[in-house]
Scaffold this motif. Structure first.
Motif, PDB file in Angstrom:
ATOM      1  N   ASN A   1       0.842  -1.197   0.000  1.00  0.00           N
ATOM      2  CA  ASN A   1       0.000   0.000   0.000  1.00  0.00           C
ATOM      3  C   ASN A   1       0.877   1.247   0.000  1.00  0.00           C
ATOM      4  O   ASN A   1       1.183   1.812   1.053  1.00  0.00           O
ATOM      5  CB  ASN A   1      -0.909   0.011   1.239  1.00  0.00           C
ATOM      6  CG  ASN A   1      -1.834  -1.192   1.271  1.00  0.00           C
ATOM      7  OD1 ASN A   1      -2.735  -1.310   0.470  1.00  0.00           O
ATOM      8  ND2 ASN A   1      -1.597  -2.092   2.224  1.00  0.00           N
ATOM      9  N   PRO A   2       1.344   1.686  -1.175  1.00  0.00           N
ATOM     10  CA  PRO A   2       2.221   2.864  -1.239  1.00  0.00           C
ATOM     11  C   PRO A   2       1.466   4.134  -0.871  1.00  0.00           C
ATOM     12  O   PRO A   2       0.231   4.165  -0.824  1.00  0.00           O
ATOM     13  CB  PRO A   2       2.665   2.881  -2.704  1.00  0.00           C
ATOM     14  CG  PRO A   2       1.566   2.189  -3.439  1.00  0.00           C
ATOM     15  CD  PRO A   2       1.064   1.130  -2.503  1.00  0.00           C
ATOM     16  N   ALA A   3       2.246   5.181  -0.622  1.00  0.00           N
ATOM     17  CA  ALA A   3       1.651   6.458  -0.249  1.00  0.00           C
ATOM     18  C   ALA A   3       1.226   7.273  -1.464  1.00  0.00           C
ATOM     19  O   ALA A   3       0.314   8.095  -1.370  1.00  0.00           O
ATOM     20  CB  ALA A   3       2.641   7.267   0.592  1.00  0.00           C
ATOM     21  N   SER A   4       1.894   7.055  -2.616  1.00  0.00           N
ATOM     22  CA  SER A   4       1.585   7.881  -3.782  1.00  0.00           C
ATOM     23  C   SER A   4       2.037   7.203  -5.065  1.00  0.00           C
ATOM     24  O   SER A   4       2.894   6.317  -5.045  1.00  0.00           O
ATOM     25  CB  SER A   4       2.279   9.251  -3.665  1.00  0.00           C
ATOM     26  OG  SER A   4       3.684   9.093  -3.708  1.00  0.00           O
ATOM     27  N   VAL A   5       1.445   7.653  -6.172  1.00  0.00           N
ATOM     28  CA  VAL A   5       1.904   7.276  -7.508  1.00  0.00           C
ATOM     29  C   VAL A   5       1.996   8.567  -8.319  1.00  0.00           C
ATOM     30  O   VAL A   5       1.212   9.497  -8.133  1.00  0.00           O
ATOM     31  CB  VAL A   5       0.951   6.274  -8.205  1.00  0.00           C
ATOM     32  CG1 VAL A   5       0.967   4.940  -7.484  1.00  0.00           C
ATOM     33  CG2 VAL A   5      -0.465   6.824  -8.268  1.00  0.00           C
ATOM     34  N   SER A   6       2.998   8.630  -9.217  1.00  0.00           N
ATOM     35  CA  SER A   6       3.226   9.846  -9.987  1.00  0.00           C
ATOM     36  C   SER A   6       3.500   9.505 -11.443  1.00  0.00           C
ATOM     37  O   SER A   6       4.046   8.445 -11.753  1.00  0.00           O
ATOM     38  CB  SER A   6       4.427  10.623  -9.423  1.00  0.00           C
ATOM     39  OG  SER A   6       4.239  10.964  -8.069  1.00  0.00           O
ATOM     40  N   ALA A   7       3.124  10.422 -12.314  1.00  0.00           N
ATOM     41  CA  ALA A   7       3.467  10.354 -13.730  1.00  0.00           C
ATOM     42  C   ALA A   7       4.379  11.528 -14.046  1.00  0.00           C
ATOM     43  O   ALA A   7       4.225  12.625 -13.486  1.00  0.00           O
ATOM     44  CB  ALA A   7       2.215  10.408 -14.589  1.00  0.00           C
TER      45      ALA A   7
ATOM     46  N   ILE B   1       6.499   5.184  -7.903  1.00  0.00           N
ATOM     47  CA  ILE B   1       5.696   4.855  -6.729  1.00  0.00           C
ATOM     48  C   ILE B   1       6.453   5.343  -5.504  1.00  0.00           C
ATOM     49  O   ILE B   1       7.678   5.208  -5.431  1.00  0.00           O
ATOM     50  CB  ILE B   1       5.447   3.335  -6.619  1.00  0.00           C
ATOM     51  CG1 ILE B   1       4.750   2.824  -7.872  1.00  0.00           C
ATOM     52  CG2 ILE B   1       4.610   3.007  -5.398  1.00  0.00           C
ATOM     53  CD1 ILE B   1       4.588   1.314  -7.905  1.00  0.00           C
ATOM     54  N   GLY B   2       5.742   5.930  -4.546  1.00  0.00           N
ATOM     55  CA  GLY B   2       6.376   6.467  -3.342  1.00  0.00           C
ATOM     56  C   GLY B   2       5.843   5.825  -2.082  1.00  0.00           C
ATOM     57  O   GLY B   2       4.650   5.515  -1.978  1.00  0.00           O
ATOM     58  N   TRP B   3       6.751   5.596  -1.131  1.00  0.00           N
ATOM     59  CA  TRP B   3       6.393   5.083   0.190  1.00  0.00           C
ATOM     60  C   TRP B   3       6.864   6.081   1.234  1.00  0.00           C
ATOM     61  O   TRP B   3       8.050   6.413   1.302  1.00  0.00           O
ATOM     62  CB  TRP B   3       7.064   3.732   0.462  1.00  0.00           C
ATOM     63  CG  TRP B   3       6.608   2.625  -0.427  1.00  0.00           C
ATOM     64  CD1 TRP B   3       5.566   1.769  -0.217  1.00  0.00           C
ATOM     65  CD2 TRP B   3       7.168   2.237  -1.691  1.00  0.00           C
ATOM     66  NE1 TRP B   3       5.446   0.885  -1.254  1.00  0.00           N
ATOM     67  CE2 TRP B   3       6.417   1.144  -2.182  1.00  0.00           C
ATOM     68  CE3 TRP B   3       8.240   2.711  -2.458  1.00  0.00           C
ATOM     69  CZ2 TRP B   3       6.701   0.524  -3.390  1.00  0.00           C
ATOM     70  CZ3 TRP B   3       8.525   2.098  -3.660  1.00  0.00           C
ATOM     71  CH2 TRP B   3       7.764   1.014  -4.117  1.00  0.00           C
ATOM     72  N   SER B   4       5.950   6.585   2.056  1.00  0.00           N
ATOM     73  CA  SER B   4       6.292   7.576   3.071  1.00  0.00           C
ATOM     74  C   SER B   4       6.940   6.899   4.276  1.00  0.00           C
ATOM     75  O   SER B   4       6.333   6.027   4.904  1.00  0.00           O
ATOM     76  CB  SER B   4       5.043   8.338   3.512  1.00  0.00           C
ATOM     77  OG  SER B   4       4.544   9.140   2.464  1.00  0.00           O
TER      78      SER B   4
END
Length: 278
Positions: A81-87, A98-101
Protein backbone atom coordinates in the motif's frame (compact mmCIF):
# COMPACT_ATOMS: atom_id res chain seq x y z
CA UNK A 1 32.27 -51.51 79.36
CA UNK A 2 33.40 -47.92 79.30
CA UNK A 3 33.12 -47.90 75.51
CA UNK A 4 29.52 -49.15 75.57
CA UNK A 5 28.54 -46.49 78.09
CA UNK A 6 30.11 -43.71 76.08
CA UNK A 7 28.35 -44.89 72.91
CA UNK A 8 24.96 -44.94 74.59
CA UNK A 9 25.44 -41.51 76.09
CA UNK A 10 26.57 -40.07 72.75
CA UNK A 11 23.51 -41.43 70.97
CA UNK A 12 21.28 -39.86 73.57
CA UNK A 13 22.98 -36.53 73.21
CA UNK A 14 22.67 -36.58 69.41
CA UNK A 15 18.95 -37.32 69.68
CA UNK A 16 18.33 -34.31 71.92
CA UNK A 17 16.97 -30.96 70.76
CA UNK A 18 18.82 -28.84 68.24
CA UNK A 19 19.58 -26.19 70.82
CA UNK A 20 21.32 -28.59 73.17
CA UNK A 21 23.09 -30.31 70.31
CA UNK A 22 24.89 -27.10 69.49
CA UNK A 23 26.47 -26.87 73.00
CA UNK A 24 29.50 -28.89 74.19
CA UNK A 25 28.61 -31.98 76.25
CA UNK A 26 30.65 -33.15 79.29
CA UNK A 27 30.41 -36.81 80.32
CA UNK A 28 31.89 -37.99 83.64
CA UNK A 29 32.58 -41.71 84.23
CA UNK A 30 34.76 -43.10 87.01
CA UNK A 31 36.25 -39.73 87.70
CA UNK A 32 37.29 -39.33 84.11
CA UNK A 33 35.85 -36.32 82.32
CA UNK A 34 35.46 -36.43 78.55
CA UNK A 35 34.29 -33.41 76.48
CA UNK A 36 32.31 -34.03 73.27
CA UNK A 37 31.62 -31.30 70.70
CA UNK A 38 28.18 -32.06 69.30
CA UNK A 39 27.63 -31.64 65.58
CA UNK A 40 24.56 -29.62 64.56
CA UNK A 41 21.72 -31.79 63.44
CA UNK A 42 20.52 -31.22 59.86
CA UNK A 43 16.78 -31.13 59.60
CA UNK A 44 15.17 -31.77 56.23
CA UNK A 45 11.91 -30.06 55.40
CA UNK A 46 9.72 -31.22 52.58
CA UNK A 47 8.15 -28.23 50.86
CA UNK A 48 4.59 -28.45 49.76
CA UNK A 49 4.25 -28.29 45.95
CA UNK A 50 3.45 -24.73 44.93
CA UNK A 51 0.64 -24.05 42.51
CA UNK A 52 1.77 -22.26 39.29
CA UNK A 53 -0.39 -19.95 37.24
CA UNK A 54 0.71 -19.50 33.60
CA UNK A 55 1.11 -15.88 32.55
CA UNK A 56 0.69 -15.60 28.78
CA UNK A 57 2.36 -12.18 28.71
CA UNK A 58 5.50 -13.53 30.36
CA UNK A 59 6.46 -15.83 27.50
CA UNK A 60 9.56 -14.35 25.95
CA UNK A 61 9.45 -16.49 22.81
CA UNK A 62 5.76 -15.85 22.34
CA UNK A 63 6.17 -12.11 22.68
CA UNK A 64 9.18 -11.98 20.33
CA UNK A 65 7.35 -14.00 17.71
CA UNK A 66 4.41 -11.64 17.94
CA UNK A 67 6.69 -8.64 17.45
CA UNK A 68 8.39 -10.20 14.44
CA UNK A 69 5.11 -11.23 12.83
CA UNK A 70 3.58 -7.83 13.56
CA UNK A 71 6.62 -6.00 12.16
CA UNK A 72 6.61 -8.15 9.03
CA UNK A 73 2.93 -7.47 8.47
CA UNK A 74 3.58 -3.76 8.88
CA UNK A 75 6.44 -3.85 6.38
CA UNK A 76 4.45 -5.72 3.74
CA UNK A 77 1.49 -3.47 4.39
CA UNK A 78 3.62 -0.43 3.51
CA UNK A 79 5.03 -2.12 0.40
CA UNK A 80 1.67 -3.30 -0.89
CA UNK A 81 0.00 0.00 0.00
CA UNK A 82 2.22 2.86 -1.24
CA UNK A 83 1.65 6.46 -0.25
CA UNK A 84 1.59 7.88 -3.78
CA UNK A 85 1.90 7.28 -7.51
CA UNK A 86 3.23 9.85 -9.99
CA UNK A 87 3.47 10.35 -13.73
CA UNK A 88 6.37 12.35 -15.18
CA UNK A 89 7.93 13.62 -18.38
CA UNK A 90 11.39 15.10 -18.81
CA UNK A 91 14.92 14.71 -20.07
CA UNK A 92 15.08 11.12 -18.86
CA UNK A 93 11.93 10.26 -20.78
CA UNK A 94 8.31 9.52 -20.04
CA UNK A 95 7.73 7.58 -16.86
CA UNK A 96 6.13 6.98 -13.51
CA UNK A 97 7.12 6.26 -9.94
CA UNK A 98 5.70 4.86 -6.73
CA UNK A 99 6.38 6.47 -3.34
CA UNK A 100 6.39 5.08 0.19
CA UNK A 101 6.29 7.58 3.07
CA UNK A 102 8.85 6.82 5.78
CA UNK A 103 7.71 9.84 7.79
CA UNK A 104 6.18 13.26 7.18
CA UNK A 105 9.34 14.61 5.54
CA UNK A 106 10.85 11.55 3.85
CA UNK A 107 9.57 9.46 0.96
CA UNK A 108 11.24 6.52 -0.76
CA UNK A 109 10.67 6.38 -4.54
CA UNK A 110 11.08 3.70 -7.19
CA UNK A 111 10.43 4.59 -10.80
CA UNK A 112 11.25 4.34 -14.45
CA UNK A 113 11.63 6.87 -17.26
CA UNK A 114 12.45 6.25 -20.88
CA UNK A 115 11.32 6.20 -24.47
CA UNK A 116 12.38 8.31 -27.43
CA UNK A 117 13.55 11.40 -25.58
CA UNK A 118 14.81 13.04 -28.78
CA UNK A 119 11.20 13.73 -29.80
CA UNK A 120 10.90 16.06 -26.80
CA UNK A 121 13.66 18.32 -28.13
CA UNK A 122 13.08 18.34 -31.85
CA UNK A 123 15.11 15.25 -32.69
CA UNK A 124 18.36 16.98 -33.66
CA UNK A 125 21.44 18.50 -32.01
CA UNK A 126 24.43 20.53 -33.20
CA UNK A 127 27.89 19.34 -32.20
CA UNK A 128 30.85 21.40 -33.43
CA UNK A 129 29.04 22.74 -36.53
CA UNK A 130 27.68 19.31 -37.45
CA UNK A 131 23.94 18.86 -37.22
CA UNK A 132 22.94 15.37 -36.12
CA UNK A 133 19.53 13.81 -36.30
CA UNK A 134 19.11 11.90 -33.03
CA UNK A 135 17.11 8.76 -32.40
CA UNK A 136 17.11 7.84 -28.70
CA UNK A 137 15.71 4.83 -26.91
CA UNK A 138 16.05 5.49 -23.18
CA UNK A 139 15.50 3.16 -20.24
CA UNK A 140 16.23 4.67 -16.82
CA UNK A 141 14.96 2.76 -13.79
CA UNK A 142 15.80 4.59 -10.58
CA UNK A 143 15.57 4.38 -6.81
CA UNK A 144 15.74 7.50 -4.69
CA UNK A 145 14.65 9.51 -1.68
CA UNK A 146 12.57 12.70 -1.70
CA UNK A 147 13.01 15.01 1.29
CA UNK A 148 10.91 17.95 2.47
CA UNK A 149 13.49 19.55 4.79
CA UNK A 150 11.20 22.44 5.76
CA UNK A 151 8.02 20.38 5.73
CA UNK A 152 6.54 22.46 2.90
CA UNK A 153 6.45 22.32 -0.93
CA UNK A 154 10.27 22.59 -1.34
CA UNK A 155 11.95 19.22 -2.01
CA UNK A 156 15.42 17.74 -2.35
CA UNK A 157 16.03 14.41 -4.04
CA UNK A 158 18.90 11.98 -4.44
CA UNK A 159 19.31 8.43 -5.67
CA UNK A 160 20.70 6.03 -8.23
CA UNK A 161 19.78 5.52 -11.90
CA UNK A 162 20.55 2.31 -13.78
CA UNK A 163 20.88 3.75 -17.33
CA UNK A 164 20.42 1.67 -20.45
CA UNK A 165 20.20 4.34 -23.11
CA UNK A 166 20.68 3.87 -26.84
CA UNK A 167 21.52 7.06 -28.75
CA UNK A 168 21.87 6.89 -32.53
CA UNK A 169 23.06 9.89 -34.59
CA UNK A 170 23.12 10.63 -38.30
CA UNK A 171 24.60 13.64 -40.10
CA UNK A 172 24.45 14.72 -43.74
CA UNK A 173 27.10 16.90 -45.38
CA UNK A 174 25.95 20.43 -46.14
CA UNK A 175 26.99 21.29 -49.70
CA UNK A 176 29.21 18.24 -49.66
CA UNK A 177 31.33 19.48 -46.72
CA UNK A 178 31.68 18.46 -43.06
CA UNK A 179 33.27 21.11 -40.83
CA UNK A 180 34.66 19.47 -37.72
CA UNK A 181 36.97 21.17 -35.23
CA UNK A 182 37.43 24.10 -37.68
CA UNK A 183 38.57 21.76 -40.45
CA UNK A 184 36.66 21.21 -43.69
CA UNK A 185 36.23 17.72 -45.10
CA UNK A 186 35.16 17.75 -48.77
CA UNK A 187 33.22 14.51 -48.93
CA UNK A 188 30.91 15.30 -51.82
CA UNK A 189 27.14 15.55 -51.98
CA UNK A 190 25.08 12.76 -50.47
CA UNK A 191 27.75 11.60 -48.01
CA UNK A 192 26.50 10.86 -44.51
CA UNK A 193 27.94 9.87 -41.15
CA UNK A 194 26.18 7.45 -38.81
CA UNK A 195 27.03 6.55 -35.26
CA UNK A 196 25.94 5.70 -31.74
CA UNK A 197 26.69 6.90 -28.22
CA UNK A 198 26.76 4.92 -25.00
CA UNK A 199 27.43 6.10 -21.47
CA UNK A 200 30.08 4.19 -19.55
CA UNK A 201 28.48 4.33 -16.10
CA UNK A 202 26.29 1.37 -15.23
CA UNK A 203 25.10 3.20 -12.09
CA UNK A 204 24.51 6.93 -12.21
CA UNK A 205 24.03 8.96 -9.01
CA UNK A 206 21.69 11.93 -9.27
CA UNK A 207 20.55 14.90 -7.21
CA UNK A 208 17.63 17.30 -7.69
CA UNK A 209 15.80 20.18 -6.10
CA UNK A 210 12.16 20.89 -6.79
CA UNK A 211 8.69 21.85 -5.67
CA UNK A 212 5.65 19.69 -4.85
CA UNK A 213 2.59 21.80 -4.08
CA UNK A 214 -0.64 20.02 -3.18
CA UNK A 215 -3.69 21.04 -5.23
CA UNK A 216 -6.18 18.97 -3.21
CA UNK A 217 -5.89 16.42 -0.43
CA UNK A 218 -5.08 13.74 -3.01
CA UNK A 219 -3.70 15.52 -6.08
CA UNK A 220 -0.51 17.50 -6.47
CA UNK A 221 1.99 18.73 -9.05
CA UNK A 222 5.76 18.66 -9.05
CA UNK A 223 8.80 19.89 -10.92
CA UNK A 224 12.46 19.01 -10.50
CA UNK A 225 15.83 20.30 -11.71
CA UNK A 226 19.11 18.47 -11.30
CA UNK A 227 21.68 16.26 -12.95
CA UNK A 228 22.84 12.65 -13.15
CA UNK A 229 26.48 11.71 -13.56
CA UNK A 230 26.45 9.30 -16.49
CA UNK A 231 30.22 9.26 -16.97
CA UNK A 232 32.21 9.52 -20.16
CA UNK A 233 30.67 8.41 -23.43
CA UNK A 234 31.88 5.91 -25.95
CA UNK A 235 31.11 7.04 -29.50
CA UNK A 236 31.19 5.06 -32.71
CA UNK A 237 30.92 6.97 -36.00
CA UNK A 238 31.35 5.52 -39.47
CA UNK A 239 31.07 6.83 -43.01
CA UNK A 240 28.26 5.33 -45.03
CA UNK A 241 30.69 5.17 -47.95
CA UNK A 242 33.81 3.46 -46.56
CA UNK A 243 35.55 3.84 -49.94
CA UNK A 244 35.58 7.61 -49.56
CA UNK A 245 38.81 8.25 -47.62
CA UNK A 246 37.87 11.84 -46.76
CA UNK A 247 34.53 10.71 -45.37
CA UNK A 248 36.32 8.07 -43.26
CA UNK A 249 38.59 10.79 -41.88
CA UNK A 250 35.56 12.98 -41.16
CA UNK A 251 33.93 10.08 -39.28
CA UNK A 252 37.02 9.65 -37.08
CA UNK A 253 37.09 13.37 -36.28
CA UNK A 254 33.36 13.40 -35.51
CA UNK A 255 33.80 10.41 -33.18
CA UNK A 256 36.48 12.23 -31.22
CA UNK A 257 34.39 15.37 -30.92
CA UNK A 258 31.36 13.48 -29.66
CA UNK A 259 33.36 11.74 -26.93
CA UNK A 260 35.00 15.00 -25.83
CA UNK A 261 31.78 16.88 -25.17
CA UNK A 262 31.30 17.30 -21.41
CA UNK A 263 27.57 17.89 -21.60
CA UNK A 264 27.12 14.20 -22.40
CA UNK A 265 28.94 13.30 -19.18
CA UNK A 266 26.39 15.06 -16.97
CA UNK A 267 22.82 14.31 -18.01
CA UNK A 268 20.56 17.23 -17.10
CA UNK A 269 17.39 16.29 -15.26
CA UNK A 270 14.34 18.41 -15.95
CA UNK A 271 10.97 16.89 -15.19
CA UNK A 272 7.35 17.83 -14.62
CA UNK A 273 4.61 15.62 -13.33
CA UNK A 274 1.49 15.01 -11.28
CA UNK A 275 1.00 12.95 -8.11
CA UNK A 276 -1.94 11.14 -6.60
CA UNK A 277 -1.72 10.45 -2.85
CA UNK A 278 -3.69 7.70 -1.18
Amino acid sequence: MKTIKLTAISAAVLASSAALAAEPVIVVDDNDAVVYEAEPVAVAYEAEPASYAYDADAGVVSNTTGAIVGGTKGFFSKVVNPASVSAEVGTLGYGANIGWSLNEKTELQAGWAGGDVADLFGGDVDVDDVNYDVDADFSNPYLGVQLRPAGNWFTMGAGIIVPDNDIDVRASAEDGVFTIDDEDYLVGNGETLEGSLEHRNKLAPYATIGFRPNITNNFGLFGELGAAYMGKTDATVRATNPLNAVAVDAAAAAETELEDKDYLEWMPIVKLGATYRF
